[in-house]
Design a protein around this motif. Structure first.
Motif, PDB file in Angstrom:
ATOM      1  N   ARG A 222     -45.909 -46.598-137.297  1.00 53.77           N
ATOM      2  CA  ARG A 222     -44.788 -47.676-137.431  1.00 53.77           C
ATOM      3  C   ARG A 222     -43.834 -47.277-135.994  1.00 53.77           C
ATOM      4  O   ARG A 222     -43.390 -49.088-135.744  1.00 53.77           O
ATOM      5  CB  ARG A 222     -43.634 -47.682-138.922  1.00 53.77           C
ATOM      6  N   LYS A 223     -43.232 -46.679-135.792  1.00 48.16           N
ATOM      7  CA  LYS A 223     -42.515 -46.437-134.524  1.00 48.16           C
ATOM      8  C   LYS A 223     -43.023 -46.745-133.496  1.00 48.16           C
ATOM      9  O   LYS A 223     -42.926 -47.343-131.942  1.00 48.16           O
ATOM     10  CB  LYS A 223     -42.177 -45.038-134.507  1.00 48.16           C
ATOM     11  N   MET A 224     -44.858 -46.833-133.383  1.00 50.74           N
ATOM     12  CA  MET A 224     -45.749 -47.007-132.368  1.00 50.74           C
ATOM     13  C   MET A 224     -45.637 -48.597-132.018  1.00 50.74           C
ATOM     14  O   MET A 224     -44.938 -49.161-130.902  1.00 50.74           O
ATOM     15  CB  MET A 224     -46.946 -46.300-132.247  1.00 50.74           C
ATOM     16  N   HIS A 225     -45.029 -49.086-133.315  1.00 50.07           N
ATOM     17  CA  HIS A 225     -45.173 -50.900-133.272  1.00 50.07           C
ATOM     18  C   HIS A 225     -43.648 -51.491-132.756  1.00 50.07           C
ATOM     19  O   HIS A 225     -44.182 -52.460-131.144  1.00 50.07           O
ATOM     20  CB  HIS A 225     -45.809 -51.540-134.124  1.00 50.07           C
ATOM     21  N   LEU A 226     -43.151 -50.351-133.131  1.00 48.44           N
ATOM     22  CA  LEU A 226     -41.775 -51.352-132.436  1.00 48.44           C
ATOM     23  C   LEU A 226     -41.527 -51.017-131.409  1.00 48.44           C
ATOM     24  O   LEU A 226     -40.783 -51.462-130.730  1.00 48.44           O
ATOM     25  CB  LEU A 226     -40.550 -50.571-134.000  1.00 48.44           C
ATOM     26  N   ALA A 227     -42.134 -49.673-131.326  1.00 46.54           N
ATOM     27  CA  ALA A 227     -41.889 -49.613-129.494  1.00 46.54           C
ATOM     28  C   ALA A 227     -42.841 -50.103-128.410  1.00 46.54           C
ATOM     29  O   ALA A 227     -42.142 -50.299-127.360  1.00 46.54           O
ATOM     30  CB  ALA A 227     -41.805 -48.043-128.961  1.00 46.54           C
ATOM     31  N   MET A 228     -43.231 -50.025-129.013  1.00 43.77           N
ATOM     32  CA  MET A 228     -44.779 -50.507-127.885  1.00 43.77           C
ATOM     33  C   MET A 228     -44.423 -51.718-127.236  1.00 43.77           C
ATOM     34  O   MET A 228     -44.277 -52.236-125.921  1.00 43.77           O
ATOM     35  CB  MET A 228     -46.276 -50.553-127.918  1.00 43.77           C
ATOM     36  N   ARG A 229     -43.999 -53.025-127.533  1.00 52.25           N
ATOM     37  CA  ARG A 229     -43.355 -54.459-127.112  1.00 52.25           C
ATOM     38  C   ARG A 229     -42.353 -54.639-126.999  1.00 52.25           C
ATOM     39  O   ARG A 229     -41.833 -55.467-126.910  1.00 52.25           O
ATOM     40  CB  ARG A 229     -44.385 -55.725-128.630  1.00 52.25           C
ATOM     41  N   ALA A 230     -41.103 -53.125-127.001  1.00 56.00           N
ATOM     42  CA  ALA A 230     -39.813 -53.543-126.871  1.00 56.00           C
ATOM     43  C   ALA A 230     -39.604 -54.029-126.031  1.00 56.00           C
ATOM     44  O   ALA A 230     -39.272 -53.205-124.781  1.00 56.00           O
ATOM     45  CB  ALA A 230     -38.935 -51.806-127.676  1.00 56.00           C
TER      46      ALA A 230
ATOM     47  N   LEU B 288     -38.121 -41.160-125.845  1.00 54.39           N
ATOM     48  CA  LEU B 288     -39.099 -42.259-124.308  1.00 54.39           C
ATOM     49  C   LEU B 288     -38.803 -42.223-123.080  1.00 54.39           C
ATOM     50  O   LEU B 288     -39.211 -42.439-122.244  1.00 54.39           O
ATOM     51  CB  LEU B 288     -39.357 -43.261-124.812  1.00 54.39           C
ATOM     52  N   SER B 289     -37.191 -43.158-122.704  1.00 52.19           N
ATOM     53  CA  SER B 289     -36.428 -43.667-121.694  1.00 52.19           C
ATOM     54  C   SER B 289     -36.651 -41.788-121.153  1.00 52.19           C
ATOM     55  O   SER B 289     -36.075 -42.041-120.052  1.00 52.19           O
ATOM     56  CB  SER B 289     -35.152 -44.124-122.427  1.00 52.19           C
ATOM     57  N   GLN B 290     -35.537 -41.445-121.680  1.00 58.23           N
ATOM     58  CA  GLN B 290     -35.233 -39.900-121.326  1.00 58.23           C
ATOM     59  C   GLN B 290     -35.493 -39.496-120.295  1.00 58.23           C
ATOM     60  O   GLN B 290     -35.967 -38.633-119.467  1.00 58.23           O
ATOM     61  CB  GLN B 290     -34.101 -39.333-122.095  1.00 58.23           C
ATOM     62  N   THR B 291     -37.262 -39.196-121.076  1.00 60.54           N
ATOM     63  CA  THR B 291     -37.802 -38.129-120.305  1.00 60.54           C
ATOM     64  C   THR B 291     -39.034 -39.150-119.586  1.00 60.54           C
ATOM     65  O   THR B 291     -39.616 -38.325-118.949  1.00 60.54           O
ATOM     66  CB  THR B 291     -39.450 -37.371-121.380  1.00 60.54           C
ATOM     67  N   GLY B 292     -39.374 -40.389-119.571  1.00 61.89           N
ATOM     68  CA  GLY B 292     -40.061 -40.999-118.549  1.00 61.89           C
ATOM     69  C   GLY B 292     -41.373 -41.436-119.743  1.00 61.89           C
ATOM     70  O   GLY B 292     -42.405 -41.231-118.601  1.00 61.89           O
ATOM     71  N   LYS B 293     -41.179 -41.274-120.614  1.00 60.95           N
ATOM     72  CA  LYS B 293     -42.255 -41.581-121.185  1.00 60.95           C
ATOM     73  C   LYS B 293     -42.827 -43.096-121.727  1.00 60.95           C
ATOM     74  O   LYS B 293     -44.136 -43.398-121.687  1.00 60.95           O
ATOM     75  CB  LYS B 293     -43.102 -40.637-122.280  1.00 60.95           C
ATOM     76  N   ALA B 294     -42.243 -44.174-121.691  1.00 59.85           N
ATOM     77  CA  ALA B 294     -41.642 -45.005-121.753  1.00 59.85           C
ATOM     78  C   ALA B 294     -40.775 -45.388-120.840  1.00 59.85           C
ATOM     79  O   ALA B 294     -39.990 -44.775-120.281  1.00 59.85           O
ATOM     80  CB  ALA B 294     -41.778 -45.484-123.309  1.00 59.85           C
ATOM     81  N   PRO B 295     -41.082 -47.206-119.876  1.00 60.46           N
ATOM     82  CA  PRO B 295     -39.840 -47.277-119.065  1.00 60.46           C
ATOM     83  C   PRO B 295     -38.674 -47.859-119.829  1.00 60.46           C
ATOM     84  O   PRO B 295     -38.480 -47.968-120.882  1.00 60.46           O
ATOM     85  CB  PRO B 295     -40.671 -48.579-119.178  1.00 60.46           C
ATOM     86  N   ARG B 296     -37.984 -47.309-118.849  1.00 65.72           N
ATOM     87  CA  ARG B 296     -36.502 -47.739-119.619  1.00 65.72           C
ATOM     88  C   ARG B 296     -36.396 -48.904-120.510  1.00 65.72           C
ATOM     89  O   ARG B 296     -36.366 -50.053-119.614  1.00 65.72           O
ATOM     90  CB  ARG B 296     -35.692 -47.368-118.987  1.00 65.72           C
ATOM     91  N   ILE B 297     -35.864 -49.255-121.162  1.00 64.46           N
ATOM     92  CA  ILE B 297     -35.210 -50.712-121.738  1.00 64.46           C
ATOM     93  C   ILE B 297     -33.833 -50.353-122.117  1.00 64.46           C
ATOM     94  O   ILE B 297     -33.362 -49.491-122.180  1.00 64.46           O
ATOM     95  CB  ILE B 297     -35.914 -50.951-123.085  1.00 64.46           C
TER      96      ILE B 297
END
Length: 251
Positions: free
Chosen positions: A148-156, A178-187
């Motif tokens: 569920r978290k993955m789907h919430l995050a992946m298109r955000a 995810l943003s702090q660690t650079g595992k996902a682009p910052r939003i």
């Protein structure tokens, strides 16, 4: 032929729900929602978190939070482009956890704007059942929090967070990490009601103890209303999404 071993695997509930097929169930939870989102050409979302325990007719502060969440769902849907396909894709669609309270309010605001919205529900002992406002074809149910978290995050494209408890904190800090660690682009992340958030989360103490850096304050902004929250998000590049189009997106 009566032996369980003779059953087709896809029709064998004992097998499908067994320990050894947990990975398969993860895949199914990912794939089912993913196919529906692609069919609707949803490329990006604006995620709204907040307490399931807040009611429109609750105490005045709660009623105000509900009203602002509903207003935000409407404003974001009207101004973010969720109502129309542009270039074959739909961007900035409101996505919530699908339940009551703030989630209901945000999905309801999308309905007010005539836009679709998503409800990522999860099976829980209490509180969680689909609200009446998420688009039926985009109303999902998960067993696994992780998927569920993955789907919430992946298109955000952005995150707007209203006051809430453990569940809201869990989702918020997941995306901040995810943003702090650079595992996902910052939003862009907006927390609604500065007084609430600065009371329940002591950032000064975290910085004083060296648990986070001073620069981590810039991972989010505060807002007091739906209009102010949208004004903050509108300063960011919310048009297209960081990922490939939904019909070609990879893992």
């Amino acid at each position: 032929m009566a032996s369980p071993s003779y059953r087709l695997p896809a029709l064998d509930q004992d097998f499908i729900l067994g320990d050894s097929t947990r990975g398969l169930r993860f895949l199914l939870e990912y794939q089912k929602a993913e196919e529906a989102l692609r069919q609707w050409r949803i490329r990006s979302t604006i995620v709204v978190f907040g307490s399931a325990r807040i009611r429109e007719d609750g105490k005045p502060k709660h009623a105000r939070w509900y009203a602002e969440a509903r207003a935000f769902g409407r404003i974001a849907s009207e101004r973010g482009g969720a109502r129309d396909l542009v270039g074959g894709h739909r961007d900035n669609v409101i996505a919530t956890g699908g339940g009551p309270g703030i989630m209901e309010a945000a999905n309801r605001g999308a309905v007010d704007a005539g836009a679709p919205s998503i409800g990522f529900n999860i099976t829980l002992p209490r509180e969680q059942e689909p609200n009446a406002y998420s688009t039926p074809e985009l109303t999902f149910r998960f067993h696994y929090f992780a998927m569920r978290k993955m789907h919430l995050a992946m298109r955000a494209n952005a995150l707007c967070v209203f006051p809430g408890g453990f569940g809201t904190f869990d989702e918020l800090f997941e995306l901040l990490t995810l943003s702090q660690t650079g595992k996902a682009p910052r939003i862009p992340v907006v927390l609604v009601d500065r007084d609430y958030w600065t009371t329940v989360v002591d950032l000064d103490r975290l910085i004083e103890e060296g648990m986070i850096a001073e620069a981590d304050r810039t991972l989010f902004d505060y807002a007091e209303s739906a209009e102010e929250a949208w004004a903050i998000l509108a300063r960011k590049p919310l048009g297209a999404h960081r990922a490939p189009p939904a019909d070609t997106a990879g893992a």
